[in-house]
Motif scaffolding. Structure first.
Motif, PDB file in Angstrom:
ATOM      1  N   LYS A 146       1.479  -1.325  -0.012  1.00  0.00           N
ATOM      2  CA  LYS A 146       0.192  -0.089   0.090  1.00  0.00           C
ATOM      3  C   LYS A 146       0.927   0.775   0.026  1.00  0.00           C
ATOM      4  O   LYS A 146       1.944   0.818   0.270  1.00  0.00           O
ATOM      5  CB  LYS A 146      -0.728  -0.372   1.280  1.00  0.00           C
ATOM      6  N   HIS A 147       0.081   2.199  -0.140  1.00  0.00           N
ATOM      7  CA  HIS A 147       0.790   2.821  -0.585  1.00  0.00           C
ATOM      8  C   HIS A 147       1.257   3.873   1.446  1.00  0.00           C
ATOM      9  O   HIS A 147       0.143   4.242   1.624  1.00  0.00           O
ATOM     10  CB  HIS A 147       0.263   4.776  -1.269  1.00  0.00           C
ATOM     11  N   ILE A 148       1.702   4.581   1.799  1.00  0.00           N
ATOM     12  CA  ILE A 148       2.092   4.845   2.726  1.00  0.00           C
ATOM     13  C   ILE A 148       1.612   7.169   2.762  1.00  0.00           C
ATOM     14  O   ILE A 148       2.908   7.133   2.695  1.00  0.00           O
ATOM     15  CB  ILE A 148       3.196   4.783   4.226  1.00  0.00           C
ATOM     16  N   ILE A 149       0.427   6.895   3.839  1.00  0.00           N
ATOM     17  CA  ILE A 149       0.989   8.467   3.476  1.00  0.00           C
ATOM     18  C   ILE A 149       1.265   9.581   5.097  1.00  0.00           C
ATOM     19  O   ILE A 149       2.355  10.347   4.735  1.00  0.00           O
ATOM     20  CB  ILE A 149      -1.426   9.631   3.537  1.00  0.00           C
ATOM     21  N   GLN A 171      17.384  11.059  17.851  1.00  0.00           N
ATOM     22  CA  GLN A 171      17.681  10.230  16.713  1.00  0.00           C
ATOM     23  C   GLN A 171      16.651   8.545  16.903  1.00  0.00           C
ATOM     24  O   GLN A 171      17.183   8.096  17.394  1.00  0.00           O
ATOM     25  CB  GLN A 171      19.206  10.193  16.266  1.00  0.00           C
ATOM     26  N   ALA A 172      15.933   8.822  15.385  1.00  0.00           N
ATOM     27  CA  ALA A 172      15.503   7.352  15.439  1.00  0.00           C
ATOM     28  C   ALA A 172      16.146   6.734  14.434  1.00  0.00           C
ATOM     29  O   ALA A 172      16.366   7.439  12.849  1.00  0.00           O
ATOM     30  CB  ALA A 172      13.872   7.727  14.714  1.00  0.00           C
ATOM     31  N   TYR A 173      16.692   5.794  14.050  1.00  0.00           N
ATOM     32  CA  TYR A 173      17.183   5.043  13.467  1.00  0.00           C
ATOM     33  C   TYR A 173      16.885   3.586  12.351  1.00  0.00           C
ATOM     34  O   TYR A 173      16.086   3.113  13.318  1.00  0.00           O
ATOM     35  CB  TYR A 173      18.447   4.559  14.117  1.00  0.00           C
ATOM     36  N   ARG A 174      17.157   3.237  11.601  1.00  0.00           N
ATOM     37  CA  ARG A 174      16.345   1.493  11.224  1.00  0.00           C
ATOM     38  C   ARG A 174      17.480   0.270  11.976  1.00  0.00           C
ATOM     39  O   ARG A 174      18.447   0.336  11.126  1.00  0.00           O
ATOM     40  CB  ARG A 174      16.765   1.903   9.714  1.00  0.00           C
ATOM     41  N   SER A 227       8.739   7.259   5.850  1.00  0.00           N
ATOM     42  CA  SER A 227       9.930   6.646   4.958  1.00  0.00           C
ATOM     43  C   SER A 227      10.129   5.411   4.809  1.00  0.00           C
ATOM     44  O   SER A 227      10.278   4.843   4.130  1.00  0.00           O
ATOM     45  CB  SER A 227      10.544   7.513   4.331  1.00  0.00           C
ATOM     46  N   ILE A 228      10.723   5.439   6.129  1.00  0.00           N
ATOM     47  CA  ILE A 228      10.698   3.474   6.639  1.00  0.00           C
ATOM     48  C   ILE A 228       9.239   2.641   6.427  1.00  0.00           C
ATOM     49  O   ILE A 228       9.714   1.396   6.150  1.00  0.00           O
ATOM     50  CB  ILE A 228      11.528   3.500   8.009  1.00  0.00           C
ATOM     51  N   VAL A 229       8.612   2.979   7.139  1.00  0.00           N
ATOM     52  CA  VAL A 229       7.290   2.284   7.364  1.00  0.00           C
ATOM     53  C   VAL A 229       6.617   1.701   6.026  1.00  0.00           C
ATOM     54  O   VAL A 229       6.536   0.812   5.695  1.00  0.00           O
ATOM     55  CB  VAL A 229       5.433   3.034   7.920  1.00  0.00           C
ATOM     56  N   LYS A 236      10.866  -3.492   0.352  1.00  0.00           N
ATOM     57  CA  LYS A 236      12.086  -3.130   0.174  1.00  0.00           C
ATOM     58  C   LYS A 236      13.987  -3.452   1.236  1.00  0.00           C
ATOM     59  O   LYS A 236      14.459  -3.401   0.608  1.00  0.00           O
ATOM     60  CB  LYS A 236      12.257  -1.631  -0.313  1.00  0.00           C
ATOM     61  N   VAL A 237      13.264  -3.894   2.854  1.00  0.00           N
ATOM     62  CA  VAL A 237      14.268  -4.165   3.742  1.00  0.00           C
ATOM     63  C   VAL A 237      13.152  -4.366   4.696  1.00  0.00           C
ATOM     64  O   VAL A 237      12.261  -3.882   4.424  1.00  0.00           O
ATOM     65  CB  VAL A 237      14.600  -2.039   4.438  1.00  0.00           C
TER      66      VAL A 237
END
Length: 301
Positions: A146-149, A171-174, A227-229, A236-237
């Motif tokens: 789905k497209h995350i808004i 900071q929040a990191y992946r 962006s990360i969701v 993608k990741v």
């Protein structure tokens, strides 16, 4: 020896990305109905010519968003076709949906503490102060592709113990390595698996989170981590979650999912059914580039 009478009172009703078409059956001598459809004021084409006699409704499902669909119907028997019914149409809009992930079923979380590097806090509701807070949300299947808004991260405060206006950013990191909620520590991701770097393996900076002078039970400003969701739901990741790192002089502690089902970390995601890949030449909004996308280019050439 007569053709069927004309259908009347054709109406359309939209429900999500489906349209229900209904009409009045004005004859008893039809063999079948022929339903035709036009897309975006284009030519009418046969949608279904096998609709059985005495039918008065039809569902057109799985329609593409942001297009207008018009319908008309006629009856048919061995002597010929009736005239067309009136025409009715519906525009299929882009709809958005919002879900909230919160509590021990929807997420896994723990604290990573430098002064107790071999202690696990997966069952703790809070820790004073928090060095690093690791969290992974269990994304439901309905979000896939789905497209995350937006994806608003909610962090509840247990307490702010020291606050420095000039040094208060976290900071929040992946996260880039898997981990286990009930065995993760500062030194290890899970039993028998140490981090490459103590304190967790992470790389991509997602966002910064400001510490504010808030009292017990208040929520921090909600950073948007869409962006990360988006990368997670399109695979993608891998989804190993995120880690909140506090290397500032300000001291804060968070409430984990084990604290309560309501005053604890959450992720509120708003999404829609549009294509998440954003092909710039996807003119017909099919979520891909196909032969039909060449038509607008040829017409303007």
């Amino acid at each position: 020896n007569d053709r069927p009478a004309t259908r009347s009172n054709l109406t359309t009703t939209i429900d999500g990305n489906s349209v229900e078409i209904s009409w009045t059956d004005n004859s008893s001598n039809e063999d079948n109905f022929v339903l035709e459809r036009s897309i975006d004021s284009g030519a009418f084409e046969v949608l279904d010519n096998t609709i059985t006699a005495n039918t008065t409704s039809y569902n057109d499902n799985n329609l593409t968003i942001e297009h207008t669909y018009a319908y008309r119907v006629m009856a048919r028997n061995t002597y010929g076709d009736s005239s067309y019914s009136n025409t009715d149409s519906e525009y299929v809009p882009l709809q958005s949906y919002t879900i909230k992930l919160q509590g021990t079923t929807d997420l896994e979380d723990s604290f990573l503490q430098t002064d107790t590097p071999d202690s696990n806090y997966g069952s703790r509701g809070w820790i004073n102060p928090t060095d690093r807070y690791i969290v992974r949300f269990n994304l439901p299947s309905e979000l896939m592709d789905k497209h995350i808004i937006s994806a608003k991260l909610g962090l509840y405060i247990w307490g702010v113990y020291e606050y420095y206006p000039d040094d208060h950013m976290m900071q929040a990191y992946r996260m880039i390595a898997d981990w286990d909620e009930m065995t993760v520590t500062w030194n290890q991701a899970s039993t028998g698996n140490t981090w490459t770097t103590p304190g967790g393996d992470f790389d991509e900076l997602i966002t910064e989170v400001p510490i504010q002078q808030l009292d017990h039970d208040f929520i921090m400003p909600e950073p948007d981590i869409a962006s990360i969701v988006q990368k997670w739901v399109t695979q993608k990741v891998p989804n190993y979650g995120i880690v909140i790192v506090n290397d500032s002089a300000s001291l804060v502690s968070f409430k984990s999912s084990e604290h309560s089902a309501t005053n604890s970390t959450y992720l509120e995601i708003t999404y829609d059914d549009s294509c998440p890949y954003h092909y710039t030449t996807d003119f017909n909004k099919s979520c891909g580039v196909d032969i039909n996308d060449l038509i607008p280019l040829i017409e303007t050439w």
